[in-house]
Scaffold this motif. Sequence first.
Motif, PDB file in Angstrom:
ATOM      1  N   VAL A   1      32.557  57.634  40.137  1.00 34.16           N
ATOM      2  CA  VAL A   1      33.873  57.125  40.534  1.00 34.16           C
ATOM      3  C   VAL A   1      33.722  55.775  41.233  1.00 34.16           C
ATOM      4  O   VAL A   1      34.495  54.846  40.977  1.00 34.16           O
ATOM      5  CB  VAL A   1      34.612  58.134  41.440  1.00 34.16           C
ATOM      6  N   TRP A   2      32.732  55.651  42.081  1.00 34.35           N
ATOM      7  CA  TRP A   2      32.522  54.390  42.789  1.00 34.35           C
ATOM      8  C   TRP A   2      32.199  53.267  41.803  1.00 34.35           C
ATOM      9  O   TRP A   2      32.690  52.149  41.941  1.00 34.35           O
ATOM     10  CB  TRP A   2      31.401  54.539  43.813  1.00 34.35           C
ATOM     11  N   HIS A   3      31.424  53.585  40.781  1.00 36.93           N
ATOM     12  CA  HIS A   3      31.073  52.589  39.765  1.00 36.93           C
ATOM     13  C   HIS A   3      32.312  52.140  38.979  1.00 36.93           C
ATOM     14  O   HIS A   3      32.445  50.971  38.635  1.00 36.93           O
ATOM     15  CB  HIS A   3      30.030  53.171  38.817  1.00 36.93           C
ATOM     16  N   ASP A   4      33.240  53.056  38.715  1.00 38.72           N
ATOM     17  CA  ASP A   4      34.445  52.761  37.929  1.00 38.72           C
ATOM     18  C   ASP A   4      35.642  52.359  38.778  1.00 38.72           C
ATOM     19  O   ASP A   4      36.745  52.196  38.260  1.00 38.72           O
ATOM     20  CB  ASP A   4      34.840  53.983  37.087  1.00 38.72           C
ATOM     21  N   ARG A   5      35.457  52.186  40.073  1.00 41.02           N
ATOM     22  CA  ARG A   5      36.580  51.935  40.973  1.00 41.02           C
ATOM     23  C   ARG A   5      37.389  50.703  40.601  1.00 41.02           C
ATOM     24  O   ARG A   5      38.611  50.710  40.672  1.00 41.02           O
ATOM     25  CB  ARG A   5      36.125  51.855  42.418  1.00 41.02           C
ATOM     26  N   LYS A   6      36.724  49.633  40.176  1.00 37.34           N
ATOM     27  CA  LYS A   6      37.425  48.399  39.834  1.00 37.34           C
ATOM     28  C   LYS A   6      38.368  48.638  38.653  1.00 37.34           C
ATOM     29  O   LYS A   6      39.530  48.239  38.682  1.00 37.34           O
ATOM     30  CB  LYS A   6      36.413  47.311  39.499  1.00 37.34           C
TER      31      LYS A   6
ATOM     32  N   LEU B   1      39.524  51.593  37.613  1.00 39.41           N
ATOM     33  CA  LEU B   1      40.552  52.554  38.012  1.00 39.41           C
ATOM     34  C   LEU B   1      41.652  51.889  38.833  1.00 39.41           C
ATOM     35  O   LEU B   1      42.844  52.173  38.632  1.00 39.41           O
ATOM     36  CB  LEU B   1      39.922  53.709  38.796  1.00 39.41           C
ATOM     37  N   LEU B   2      41.281  51.011  39.750  1.00 38.93           N
ATOM     38  CA  LEU B   2      42.278  50.296  40.558  1.00 38.93           C
ATOM     39  C   LEU B   2      43.125  49.364  39.705  1.00 38.93           C
ATOM     40  O   LEU B   2      44.332  49.240  39.914  1.00 38.93           O
ATOM     41  CB  LEU B   2      41.608  49.516  41.682  1.00 38.93           C
ATOM     42  N   MET B   3      42.503  48.720  38.719  1.00 35.04           N
ATOM     43  CA  MET B   3      43.241  47.816  37.841  1.00 35.04           C
ATOM     44  C   MET B   3      44.272  48.604  37.019  1.00 35.04           C
ATOM     45  O   MET B   3      45.411  48.172  36.867  1.00 35.04           O
ATOM     46  CB  MET B   3      42.270  47.074  36.925  1.00 35.04           C
ATOM     47  N   ILE B   4      43.883  49.752  36.512  1.00 32.30           N
ATOM     48  CA  ILE B   4      44.815  50.588  35.749  1.00 32.30           C
ATOM     49  C   ILE B   4      45.937  51.089  36.656  1.00 32.30           C
ATOM     50  O   ILE B   4      47.111  51.073  36.281  1.00 32.30           O
ATOM     51  CB  ILE B   4      44.062  51.746  35.066  1.00 32.30           C
ATOM     52  N   TYR B   5      45.597  51.489  37.868  1.00 32.01           N
ATOM     53  CA  TYR B   5      46.601  51.957  38.832  1.00 32.01           C
ATOM     54  C   TYR B   5      47.614  50.849  39.152  1.00 32.01           C
ATOM     55  O   TYR B   5      48.822  51.071  39.130  1.00 32.01           O
ATOM     56  CB  TYR B   5      45.885  52.418  40.107  1.00 32.01           C
TER      57      TYR B   5
ATOM     58  N   GLN C   1      56.492  40.168  32.491  1.00 31.16           N
ATOM     59  CA  GLN C   1      56.306  39.824  33.897  1.00 31.16           C
ATOM     60  C   GLN C   1      55.465  40.850  34.652  1.00 31.16           C
ATOM     61  O   GLN C   1      55.710  41.147  35.813  1.00 31.16           O
ATOM     62  CB  GLN C   1      57.659  39.613  34.585  1.00 31.16           C
ATOM     63  N   VAL C   2      54.493  41.412  33.952  1.00 29.48           N
ATOM     64  CA  VAL C   2      53.500  42.267  34.601  1.00 29.48           C
ATOM     65  C   VAL C   2      52.402  41.313  35.044  1.00 29.48           C
ATOM     66  O   VAL C   2      51.536  40.930  34.278  1.00 29.48           O
ATOM     67  CB  VAL C   2      52.967  43.347  33.640  1.00 29.48           C
ATOM     68  N   THR C   3      52.505  40.893  36.292  1.00 27.95           N
ATOM     69  CA  THR C   3      51.702  39.785  36.787  1.00 27.95           C
ATOM     70  C   THR C   3      50.290  40.236  37.147  1.00 27.95           C
ATOM     71  O   THR C   3      50.074  40.953  38.107  1.00 27.95           O
ATOM     72  CB  THR C   3      52.364  39.156  38.014  1.00 27.95           C
ATOM     73  N   LEU C   4      49.373  39.801  36.335  1.00 24.38           N
ATOM     74  CA  LEU C   4      47.939  39.917  36.593  1.00 24.38           C
ATOM     75  C   LEU C   4      47.348  38.588  36.142  1.00 24.38           C
ATOM     76  O   LEU C   4      47.864  37.959  35.223  1.00 24.38           O
ATOM     77  CB  LEU C   4      47.311  41.048  35.773  1.00 24.38           C
ATOM     78  N   GLY C   5      46.269  38.182  36.742  1.00 26.44           N
ATOM     79  CA  GLY C   5      45.621  36.963  36.289  1.00 26.44           C
ATOM     80  C   GLY C   5      45.065  37.143  34.884  1.00 26.44           C
ATOM     81  O   GLY C   5      44.833  38.272  34.435  1.00 26.44           O
ATOM     82  N   THR C   6      44.841  36.046  34.191  1.00 24.66           N
ATOM     83  CA  THR C   6      44.332  36.120  32.823  1.00 24.66           C
ATOM     84  C   THR C   6      42.985  36.834  32.776  1.00 24.66           C
ATOM     85  O   THR C   6      42.740  37.639  31.870  1.00 24.66           O
ATOM     86  CB  THR C   6      44.226  34.712  32.206  1.00 24.66           C
ATOM     87  N   ASP C   7      42.124  36.578  33.751  1.00 29.82           N
ATOM     88  CA  ASP C   7      40.830  37.271  33.793  1.00 29.82           C
ATOM     89  C   ASP C   7      41.021  38.774  33.910  1.00 29.82           C
ATOM     90  O   ASP C   7      40.332  39.555  33.254  1.00 29.82           O
ATOM     91  CB  ASP C   7      39.978  36.767  34.956  1.00 29.82           C
ATOM     92  N   ARG C   8      41.956  39.191  34.746  1.00 29.10           N
ATOM     93  CA  ARG C   8      42.245  40.622  34.910  1.00 29.10           C
ATOM     94  C   ARG C   8      42.823  41.221  33.635  1.00 29.10           C
ATOM     95  O   ARG C   8      42.534  42.344  33.283  1.00 29.10           O
ATOM     96  CB  ARG C   8      43.222  40.839  36.067  1.00 29.10           C
ATOM     97  N   LEU C   9      43.682  40.448  32.950  1.00 24.94           N
ATOM     98  CA  LEU C   9      44.254  40.941  31.697  1.00 24.94           C
ATOM     99  C   LEU C   9      43.168  41.141  30.646  1.00 24.94           C
ATOM    100  O   LEU C   9      43.207  42.114  29.888  1.00 24.94           O
ATOM    101  CB  LEU C   9      45.331  39.989  31.181  1.00 24.94           C
ATOM    102  N   VAL C  10      42.202  40.240  30.612  1.00 29.67           N
ATOM    103  CA  VAL C  10      41.084  40.388  29.670  1.00 29.67           C
ATOM    104  C   VAL C  10      40.281  41.633  30.023  1.00 29.67           C
ATOM    105  O   VAL C  10      39.936  42.433  29.143  1.00 29.67           O
ATOM    106  CB  VAL C  10      40.192  39.124  29.662  1.00 29.67           C
ATOM    107  N   GLU C  11      40.001  41.834  31.303  1.00 32.80           N
ATOM    108  CA  GLU C  11      39.282  43.034  31.743  1.00 32.80           C
ATOM    109  C   GLU C  11      40.054  44.295  31.379  1.00 32.80           C
ATOM    110  O   GLU C  11      39.473  45.276  30.908  1.00 32.80           O
ATOM    111  CB  GLU C  11      39.054  43.007  33.252  1.00 32.80           C
TER     112      GLU C  11
END
Length: 130
Positions: A22-27, A29-33, A77-87
């Motif tokens: 879970v700790w490894h996937d936290r980033k 999981l938080l992005m999906i949340y 208007q689901v605001t995330l940075g382009t880098d985050r959208l790629v991730e």
Amino acid sequence: IVVSALYMAIPVGIVGKAFSDVWHDRKKLLMIYRTRNRFLERGYKPQDIPAMFCRFDEDSSGQLDLPEFIAMMHLMQVTLGTDRLVELFLSLDSDGSGGIDDAEFVRRLFPSAYAQIYGIRHETRGTTGE
């Protein structure tokens, strides 16, 4: 005493492994949340996603590629940075096809709504020849 210590090591190891995963996937999981919350904050519902994907699928492939996905997220208007959208796109593309369909998107962002929207028929699409 030694045997009881060994028996205690097994559950501790299992819990430690689960925590590590879970700790490894936290980033991710938080992005999906956060993405799920932004969808809901903008007034969208999981039931809206199939129609959204159809609207933004410019090449009628049944999937959104990365540029189509980024365009959809910006227009909604689901605001995330382009880098985050790629991730996010890469984490949602579970089969590595270079595109995501509406079912992949709903399954990851709104798992409780997946069965309600698609039912069993969608899950067996590949085996029934649909």
